[in-house]
Design an enzyme around this catalytic site. Structure first.
Site, PDB file in Angstrom:
ATOM      1  N   ALA A  11       0.820  -1.225   0.000  1.00 21.83           N
ATOM      2  CA  ALA A  11       0.000   0.000   0.000  1.00 21.83           C
ATOM      3  C   ALA A  11       0.846   1.264   0.000  1.00 21.83           C
ATOM      4  CB  ALA A  11      -0.945  -0.005   1.192  1.00 21.83           C
ATOM      5  N   GLY A  14       1.362   3.395  -5.561  1.00 24.99           N
ATOM      6  CA  GLY A  14       0.497   3.005  -6.682  1.00 24.99           C
ATOM      7  C   GLY A  14      -0.901   2.514  -6.343  1.00 24.99           C
ATOM      8  N   TYR A 163       7.919 -12.550 -14.404  1.00 23.26           N
ATOM      9  CA  TYR A 163       6.783 -11.780 -13.879  1.00 23.26           C
ATOM     10  C   TYR A 163       5.461 -12.423 -14.320  1.00 23.26           C
ATOM     11  CZ  TYR A 163       3.493  -7.954 -13.176  1.00 23.26           C
ATOM     12  OH  TYR A 163       2.396  -7.203 -12.793  1.00 23.26           O
TER      13      TYR A 163
HETATM   14  N1  NAP Z   1       1.082  -1.001 -12.776  1.00 22.97           N
HETATM   15  C1  NAP Z   1       0.535  -1.845 -13.644  1.00 22.97           C
HETATM   16  O1  NAP Z   1       0.354  -1.521 -14.834  1.00 22.97           O
HETATM   17  C2  NAP Z   1       0.088  -3.201 -13.214  1.00 22.97           C
HETATM   18  C3  NAP Z   1      -0.583  -4.019 -14.148  1.00 22.97           C
HETATM   19  C4  NAP Z   1      -1.010  -5.272 -13.757  1.00 22.97           C
HETATM   20  C5  NAP Z   1      -0.794  -5.718 -12.468  1.00 22.97           C
HETATM   21  N2  NAP Z   1      -0.129  -4.910 -11.580  1.00 22.97           N
HETATM   22  C6  NAP Z   1       0.083  -5.432 -10.213  1.00 22.97           C
HETATM   23  O2  NAP Z   1      -0.408  -4.500  -9.272  1.00 22.97           O
HETATM   24  C7  NAP Z   1       0.276  -4.649  -8.029  1.00 22.97           C
HETATM   25  C8  NAP Z   1       0.685  -3.288  -7.501  1.00 22.97           C
HETATM   26  O3  NAP Z   1       1.597  -2.722  -8.416  1.00 22.97           O
HETATM   27  P1  NAP Z   1       1.764  -1.151  -8.645  1.00 22.97           P
HETATM   28  O4  NAP Z   1       1.607  -0.913 -10.089  1.00 22.97           O
HETATM   29  O5  NAP Z   1       0.946  -0.368  -7.692  1.00 22.97           O
HETATM   30  O6  NAP Z   1       3.331  -1.042  -8.344  1.00 22.97           O
HETATM   31  P2  NAP Z   1       4.199  -0.113  -7.373  1.00 22.97           P
HETATM   32  O7  NAP Z   1       3.726   1.290  -7.447  1.00 22.97           O
HETATM   33  O8  NAP Z   1       5.612  -0.420  -7.734  1.00 22.97           O
HETATM   34  O9  NAP Z   1       3.881  -0.701  -5.920  1.00 22.97           O
HETATM   35  C9  NAP Z   1       4.371  -1.940  -5.513  1.00 22.97           C
HETATM   36  C10 NAP Z   1       4.145  -2.077  -4.023  1.00 22.97           C
HETATM   37  O10 NAP Z   1       4.633  -3.378  -3.611  1.00 22.97           O
HETATM   38  C11 NAP Z   1       5.512  -3.196  -2.519  1.00 22.97           C
HETATM   39  N3  NAP Z   1       6.528  -4.257  -2.490  1.00 22.97           N
HETATM   40  C12 NAP Z   1       7.371  -4.642  -3.460  1.00 22.97           C
HETATM   41  N4  NAP Z   1       8.181  -5.616  -3.035  1.00 22.97           N
HETATM   42  C13 NAP Z   1       7.851  -5.859  -1.741  1.00 22.97           C
HETATM   43  C14 NAP Z   1       8.321  -6.737  -0.742  1.00 22.97           C
HETATM   44  N5  NAP Z   1       9.354  -7.562  -0.955  1.00 22.97           N
HETATM   45  N6  NAP Z   1       7.729  -6.720   0.468  1.00 22.97           N
HETATM   46  C15 NAP Z   1       6.711  -5.874   0.730  1.00 22.97           C
HETATM   47  N7  NAP Z   1       6.225  -4.998  -0.160  1.00 22.97           N
HETATM   48  C16 NAP Z   1       6.796  -4.983  -1.384  1.00 22.97           C
HETATM   49  C17 NAP Z   1       6.149  -1.831  -2.744  1.00 22.97           C
HETATM   50  O11 NAP Z   1       6.731  -1.385  -1.545  1.00 22.97           O
HETATM   51  P3  NAP Z   1       7.800  -0.154  -1.519  1.00 22.97           P
HETATM   52  O12 NAP Z   1       6.970   1.103  -1.497  1.00 22.97           O
HETATM   53  O13 NAP Z   1       8.555  -0.388  -0.254  1.00 22.97           O
HETATM   54  O14 NAP Z   1       8.642  -0.273  -2.753  1.00 22.97           O
HETATM   55  C18 NAP Z   1       4.911  -1.043  -3.185  1.00 22.97           C
HETATM   56  O15 NAP Z   1       4.132  -0.663  -2.085  1.00 22.97           O
HETATM   57  C19 NAP Z   1       1.446  -5.606  -8.309  1.00 22.97           C
HETATM   58  O16 NAP Z   1       1.132  -6.893  -7.835  1.00 22.97           O
HETATM   59  C20 NAP Z   1       1.543  -5.619  -9.834  1.00 22.97           C
HETATM   60  O17 NAP Z   1       2.059  -6.851 -10.305  1.00 22.97           O
HETATM   61  C21 NAP Z   1       0.312  -3.685 -11.923  1.00 22.97           C
END
Ligand code: NAP
Length: 287
Positions: A11, A14, A163
């Site tokens: 959380a 994004g 991924y």
């Molecule tokens: N963006 C897209 O277009 C897209 C499309 C399809 C699916 N998704 C999925 O949506 C989900 C959220 O992605 P987002 O786009 O919001 O990406 P994001 O902005 O990069 O956010 C990722 C979040 O995951 C946390 N995280 C990463 N590694 C972690 C770990 N080892 N332990 C605990 N927390 C961790 C990050 O923490 P930090 O703040 O500490 O880095 C951040 O809060 C993901 O599962 C992604 O695969 C995204």
């Protein structure tokens, strides 16, 4: 008192951040599982400031560190009687092959194994809360197949294929949860949030970066990306969709591979085996 108790990973940025804000505004007590505590505390203050909801709590949980996942789950078990919603949202893509603290390939560790363990450890609380479990997957699940002969990507590594496989595993995991725990009142859903402008993929380079940059003008906002997850956490009468994959608040088609029961069952057994040192209950699918 809060309407619902919700646990969410990822959380601090994004899609997860927008989901947390929206659910806090709707009166959920939120447990933010974060790997970076100062970032989590800033988010907590931001949520309280924006929504007035003071039932926001921050717990350390690095999904790529299984001991940390166990400790977070133990802390929640001490604090809570029940959980109504678990949102397994944290995730990442890794340009170079790297290993987690426990020696697992990082994409598999973060996007699948960490959440598998977390869900397993929280299952008694989830059952008491007749919970919904939402696994944030992706259309990228279509880019990959389950490579059971090389789950750790030792023979060949592609960031986007690793991924894609982890996102396929999110769908398998969801279907298995619905099958194994549906009769106990658990609902599980997976979702594709859309192509969303977030911190996702910020560290990729070269051709991968170029692809991300080309896609950027077509991306939706994080607020829009959170919509399906918020829908799955709050909409009434979703029982008949248990185990389904959603896009834009509607059940959507997965790849054909994602419907393969044999692979899905195999993933469950392998995940249990890989995590055996950290599991609390001897057999997760006992009931
Ligand atoms: N963006 C897209 O277009 C897209 C499309 C399809 C699916 N998704 C999925 O949506 C989900 C959220 O992605 P987002 O786009 O919001 O990406 P994001 O902005 O990069 O956010 C990722 C979040 O995951 C946390 N995280 C990463 N590694 C972690 C770990 N080892 N332990 C605990 N927390 C961790 C990050 O923490 P930090 O703040 O500490 O880095 C951040 O809060 C993901 O599962 C992604 O695969 C995204």
């Amino acid at each position: 008192m809060a309407l619902k108790t919700t646990v969410i990973t990822g959380a601090t940025s994004g899609i997860g951040q927008e989901t947390a804000l929206a659910l806090a505004a709707q009166g959920h007590a939120l447990y933010l599982l974060v790997r970076n505590i100062p970032k989590g505390e800033r988010l907590k203050n931001q949520i309280i400031g924006k929504t007035g909801n003071k039932e926001i709590y921050v717990l350390r949980c690095d999904l790529a560190d299984l001991q940390s996942v166990r400790e977070a789950a133990d802390e929640l078990t001490e604090k809570l009687f029940a959980i109504n919603t678990l949102i397994n949202n944290a995730g990442g893509v890794f340009e170079e092959r790297q290993l987690s603290k426990n020696g697992f390939e990082m994409t598999l560790a973060t996007n699948h194994l960490g959440h598998f363990l977390l869900t397993h450890c929280l299952m008694p609380l989830l059952q008491k809360g007749q919970a919904r479990i939402i696994n944030v997957s992706s259309k990228a699940h279509k880019w990959s197949r389950p490579r059971f002969d090389d789950l750790q990507w030792e023979q060949f590594y592609s960031a986007f294929k690793a991924y894609g496989m982890s996102k396929l595993f999110n769908i398998y995991f969801t279907q298995s949860l619905a099958e194994k725990y549906g009769e106990k009142g658990i609902l599980a859903f997976s979702a594709h949030p859309g192509l969303v402008k977030t911190g996702f993929g910020a560290t990729v380079k070269g051709l991968n970066k170029m692809m991300m940059l080309l896609a950027r003008p077509f991306m939706i906002t994080a607020e829009q990306g959170a919509e399906t997850i918020i829908f799955l956490a709050t909409a009434a009468k979703l029982e008949k969709y248990n185990g389904a994959y959603f896009i834009k608040n509607k059940v959507a088609k997965t790849s054909v591979i994602a419907t393969d029961t044999e692979s899905r069952n195999k993933l469950w057994v392998i995940s249990e085996k890989l995590l055996s040192r950290y599991l609390i209950w001897p057999v997760i699918n006992a009931g």
